[in-house]
Design a protein around this motif. Structure first.
Motif, short mmCIF file in Angstrom:
data_model
loop_
_atom_site.label_atom_id
_atom_site.label_comp_id
_atom_site.label_asym_id
_atom_site.label_seq_id
_atom_site.Cartn_x
_atom_site.Cartn_y
_atom_site.Cartn_z
N LEU A 1 0.80 -1.22 0.00
CA LEU A 1 0.00 0.00 0.00
C LEU A 1 0.83 1.27 0.00
O LEU A 1 0.45 2.27 -0.59
CB LEU A 1 -0.94 0.01 1.21
N THR A 2 1.97 1.25 0.69
CA THR A 2 2.78 2.47 0.81
C THR A 2 3.85 2.57 -0.27
O THR A 2 4.58 3.56 -0.31
CB THR A 2 3.46 2.51 2.19
N LYS A 3 3.96 1.58 -1.14
CA LYS A 3 4.97 1.62 -2.20
C LYS A 3 4.45 2.48 -3.36
O LYS A 3 3.33 2.29 -3.83
CB LYS A 3 5.29 0.20 -2.68
N ARG A 4 5.29 3.39 -3.81
CA ARG A 4 4.88 4.36 -4.84
C ARG A 4 4.29 3.69 -6.07
O ARG A 4 3.30 4.15 -6.64
CB ARG A 4 6.09 5.21 -5.24
N ILE B 1 0.52 2.86 -5.95
CA ILE B 1 -0.45 3.92 -5.69
C ILE B 1 -1.15 4.29 -6.98
O ILE B 1 -0.51 4.71 -7.95
CB ILE B 1 0.25 5.15 -5.07
#
Length: 317
Positions: free
Chosen positions: A131-134, A137
């Protein structure tokens, strides 16, 4: 995010029609594995014979694609869809697919079964980790997505993914999260590999035809598949819209989606069905009106998937 359960579905499927789809065939799995390794070997040999920048790029693409294919077979073995003898199911899978890819089936299974149990929730380790990996997104423009894919060919993005991969799937951990180290058989595999490469003087070819594809196209295809399965503006409001199935053409099946891996929604509904029965399962499920109406099925990776990444209104159902 709400956790969806396949048991909540009321699909009108004849159980007698489903039963044959759960039968495993060790020889079909073994033949698929042998095919992947043969393609890797022949791609390297042909490239060595006719070496030039174009042939090397093609070899890297093809070898990375078959590495990815081996990982798909490992995924089936994680669900014990290879051999009925679970000990040998894991042992052969480790030596023929997992150890060469620098992980083990035990570590992957620990993560993957939690992913199935807690799909797209805060308890899903795959979901939380990405979820937090660019690159995960969305929405993205088509050019942004394609640029991310091409960045793998520089090996920089693949190296980043490899570090992330080793942290998650390297050595096994106990329930408290403490590192247990590498299994003895895995250490033995690497000791034998290093010895064989040193004695034979094949380190150059191992770097060119295994490490470079591993750090580039292998992780590139892994990324494309991960996006197709669980990202890119899915609705997530129902089990049938929380993951995507992609019906691939022959070229996409060769390069991007080997061993029927595009049928990912079907796999989440019935993880006990081996990869070679997934097309039959899809056709059977499409006979159910509720599934046909709600299931997120996309036509093609190079066409349909690209259309869905930026604008959720374009999503195909």
């Amino acid at each position: 995010m709400k956790q969806h359960d396949a048991r909540d579905l009321q699909l009108q499927i004849n159980p007698q029609s489903m039963k044959p789809l759960f039968r495993t065939s060790a020889w079909r799995h073994a033949v698929a594995m042998a095919f992947d390794w043969l393609v890797i070997v022949f791609a390297a040999l042909i490239c060595i014979r006719f070496f030039n920048p174009v042939s090397y790029l093609l070899a890297v693409i093809l070898i990375g694609a078959r590495m990815h294919a081996l990982a798909i077979l490992m995924h089936d073995a994680t669900h014990y869809r290879f051999l009925k003898n679970r000990k040998w199911n894991d042992r052969l899978t480790n030596w023929l697919t997992m150890y060469p890819l620098f992980t083990s089936i035990e570590k992957y299974r620990q993560n993957h079964l939690a992913h199935h149990q807690h799909l797209n929730t805060e308890h899903d380790p795959d979901w939380v980790a990405k979820l937090t990996k660019r690159e995960f997104i969305f929405p993205k423009t088509r050019s942004e997505f394609l640029w991310t894919i091409l960045s793998y060919l520089t090996l920089v993005q693949g190296a980043k993914d490899a570090v992330w991969f080793f942290k998650r799937f390297g050595s096994a951990r106990d329930r408290s999260g403490q590192t247990l180290g590498y299994p003895r058989q895995q250490l033995l595999f690497y000791a034998l590999l290093v010895t064989a490469l040193t004695v034979s003087g094949l380190w150059k070819y191992y770097l060119l035809f295994w490490i470079v594809p591993y750090l580039s196209t292998f992780f590139m295809f892994q990324y494309i598949r991960s996006v197709a399965e669980h990202f890119g503006e899915l609705a997530y409001d129902h089990l049938l819209t929380s993951t995507r199935s992609v019906k691939a053409n022959w070229l996409e099946r060769l390069i991007v989606a080997p061993h029927q891996v595009g049928y990912h929604l079907e796999h989440h509904l019935y993880p006990g069905v081996p990869f070679y029965h997934l097309p039959k399962l899809h056709r059977l499920l499409m006979e159910d009106a509720d599934y046909q109406e709600k299931a997120h099925v996309t036509l093609g990776y190079f066409s349909g998937l690209l259309q869905e990444l930026g604008d959720p209104a374009l999503a195909a159902h």
